[in-house]
Enzyme design. Structure first.
Site, PDB file in Angstrom:
ATOM      1  N   GLY B   6      42.727  39.146  53.636  1.00  0.00           N
ATOM      2  CA  GLY B   6      43.943  39.207  52.821  1.00  0.00           C
ATOM      3  C   GLY B   6      44.361  40.668  52.664  1.00  0.00           C
ATOM      4  N   ALA B  98      38.392  39.828  36.067  1.00  0.00           N
ATOM      5  CA  ALA B  98      39.444  40.586  35.382  1.00  0.00           C
ATOM      6  C   ALA B  98      40.809  40.253  35.950  1.00  0.00           C
ATOM      7  CB  ALA B  98      39.184  42.082  35.507  1.00  0.00           C
ATOM      8  N   HIS B 128      60.999  47.501  36.071  1.00  0.00           N
ATOM      9  CA  HIS B 128      60.492  47.022  37.360  1.00  0.00           C
ATOM     10  C   HIS B 128      61.586  46.999  38.418  1.00  0.00           C
ATOM     11  CE1 HIS B 128      57.068  45.584  34.946  1.00  0.00           C
ATOM     12  NE2 HIS B 128      56.403  45.527  36.078  1.00  0.00           N
ATOM     13  N   LYS B 132      61.943  41.249  40.845  1.00  0.00           N
ATOM     14  CA  LYS B 132      61.051  40.553  39.903  1.00  0.00           C
ATOM     15  C   LYS B 132      61.767  39.357  39.281  1.00  0.00           C
ATOM     16  CE  LYS B 132      57.776  41.595  36.221  1.00  0.00           C
ATOM     17  NZ  LYS B 132      56.700  40.960  36.994  1.00  0.00           N
TER      18      LYS B 132
END
Lengths: 241, 241, 241, 241
Positions: B6, B98, B128, B132
């Site tokens: 990946g 996490a 951003h 988004k």
């Protein structure tokens, strides 16, 4: 100084007194005789008074050949038309009427208007003390409208937002998102953010006390004699090329 | 490395290879035999795979006494409970799960939570790229909720706004205003602004490429052997005092 | 595109291909026959090549009545003089030669020059990645010199510093302090800070990838046909009023 | 209030008077009888006086079982040792001595120290009004030293600079570059910039008037009764976890 006992007036009296190339002649406030301006051979009057009296003040000073720098509010198109007639009848007299004398604010708007056409995206963030009653601030709304006008014919900001909490994307002022922050410890601040592929340009103005009008008024006092006729807004005096 | 082909996996393989104090053993992706991890005596596994396979991966590595640093998403309370059982049965094995390995983002939230009680006002601005889809960002919403929880019992932000355009004052996340800017030329940025009488404190995080998770993952890899049991979130490993 | 296989060239080929109002004709690199530009009826050539070949390139395209947008470096006054002669001999042909196509950088310098006369103080902070060899950056030094020139005759920045560590007050570029920050995680950033009584104005430019030249080159390609003769620098094409 | 007629003292008298949960008892300044503090059953004394008298003041209030919050300067290790002896002899009495009560400044330093170990690079920019005599500011120098101490054993900031103008890279405080900006229109501001691969974290503190000590002093007054013994610096009272 017309309105010499007001807060702004007192600050300007002190500032003129401190400027080496200027001489303070006299202050006039409610109840004082306005003829003192003529008796003291005043060359330039600064007027921070009240919409109720400013037109009479201006008629008097123009008729007496005195230049004027005016920060009093409430000038409608009709009022500006009348002042223009008065100064046209008195060649050589210069009058400046401006809503904002903070040079940083005036330049911010000028730069924002200039940059507006060259970026895909633009947003405005204004940040003020929490005692402020309106959101967005008048300056932010005006900045956004100037930007929108300069971008006429351009595609809108790209924005792929499909899921948003109410208010997250700010207020819409003529298509420009405007965000208002209210925070203890702030005074008056504004950021205009422009962005395009790989780069952003930010114009930030911070005003941290109520005396930021002083340099702009002094600049106008020094130049108005060379600017006969009516000038609206501080920008033309800055001779920006 | 689990998920070694990946985007994130390939970046981590390169980063481990470049770290002088770490040795890359083997990469495993869909179709590969996971036993390679054991055959190569791997001490720590990094898992950036998929919610569908991560539980099987974890069962295998824990049973084989290998530590794990996991960035794969989709961990519900129920999943965390099961992982905790597995590591409890294998004393000495450490597992870190996490949601965010960008150290700057983790510290921003930590600092925001610490500062929350000491200021009258707090607002969040996140900025951003315009592709988004959601506003505010997940990180901003989570930051606002952490702040709101730390301020429980405190009076709300002072705010005298009486006239506002829709959206000007941002989104309300548990009482904290959050503003979302979408601008070409940006990547992922966040500011938390705190203010009280005469002063403001701003915590700003800028993330400008997709590799900002690397230092956080490496830090976790280096420490997880000394952290037996299940740890959730990068913050405990930072040993913040 | 001249220099079509270079990094910049390849990026521009893709950008022209993606622009709906432009048509990519052909790319020419070392070893290719430059006549392809004429055979494909190319209207505007983009040249990002090398100082060794750019003059021959320009002679060819001008003689063939093709407009040119040039980002190649190394143009001395003598070279500019020769190019000017060539275009004067071919009325209607437009050539733009510019050292910097990032619109944000060009506007930053323009605004800094305009604002320079209206503030008591000005300083420049530039912030770059830690691999950069020179400090301050060329752009920061050029910005400071433009500001210094605009401030000729004005008093220097007020500064009561009497005790300072070496370097604390930055480098002196024609009287303007310039501070250079080198920080992992940054790319190329610059702030020009202006201040006067009670207010500051900050112009900040952030460039976060190497493709920020694209919008400026496209803008030039679209306009150069209407700009016969030689133009130096992107600024004149921005029609800033 | 000890030193009740000084600038700070007068501000604190007003602030205590305005706080609903506190009661102002009495002010004492040079020439006044310090016994008034005891006669009015004052629970907590605030001392902003002078190094010449503060030790006598503290001896008196501790002996009389009154808690004290002290902003007076000039506390050497020897003085702190003596005060510690006095409070040890009076169990239950709490004394706080702090060089800086601006909560934002205290938190900035705390956060900078916490973040220091997690980033490759760190620099400090401090920005002040141009009447300031020293560069860098005491707070910036102290912040840099705290950061340097937290980074002991770590490699230095990466920096490939080979050609630099004198001063461009700032002052060196224990290996941390510190840049000092002096600009009209500013008051007292500081930025600590941290950076690592792909991300930066900035901690910015802005102090725009001289009353930013008020919230910190009030916080100390409210907590000191629960903090017997000597406490140095505001930080321990903030209970940062």
């Amino acid at each position: 100084m017309l309105g010499s006992k007001g807060k702004v007036g007192a600050t300007m009296v002190a500032a003129v007194g401190a400027a080496e190339d200027l001489t303070f002649t006299t202050g006039v406030d409610a109840g004082d005789d306005i003829n003192r301006l003529v008796e003291t051979s005043t060359e330039v009057v600064i007027d921070f008074t009240h919409p109720d009296v400013v037109m009479d003040n201006l008629k008097f000073v123009i008729d007496n050949g005195v230049h004027a720098v005016v920060g009093t509010t409430g000038f409608t198109d009709e009022r500006l038309r009348r002042v223009r007639q008065w100064v046209d009848a008195k060649p050589g007299v210069g009058v400046l009427i401006a809503p904002n004398f903070a040079i940083g604010a005036v330049l911010s708007m000028h730069f924002a208007r200039q940059a507006a056409r060259f970026f895909e995206s633009v947003e405005v963030i204004e940040l003020h003390h929490p005692q402020k009653a309106d959101a967005p601030s008048g300056t932010a709304a005006r900045t956004a409208r100037l930007i929108a006008e300069a971008r006429k014919g351009m595609p809108p900001n790209p924005d792929a937002t499909t899921t948003a909490l109410d208010g997250a994307r700010g207020a819409d002022v003529d298509g420009i998102p405007v965000h208002s922050v209210r925070l203890a410890g702030l005074v008056a601040h504004q950021e205009v953010l422009f962005g395009t592929q790989g780069e952003t340009l930010t114009i930030r103005h911070d005003s941290i006390d109520r005396t930021s009008f002083v340099p702009g008024v002094l600049l106008a006092v020094r130049q108005i004699a060379r600017r006969p006729g009516l000038t609206v807004g501080l920008e033309p005096l800055l001779d920006l090329r």
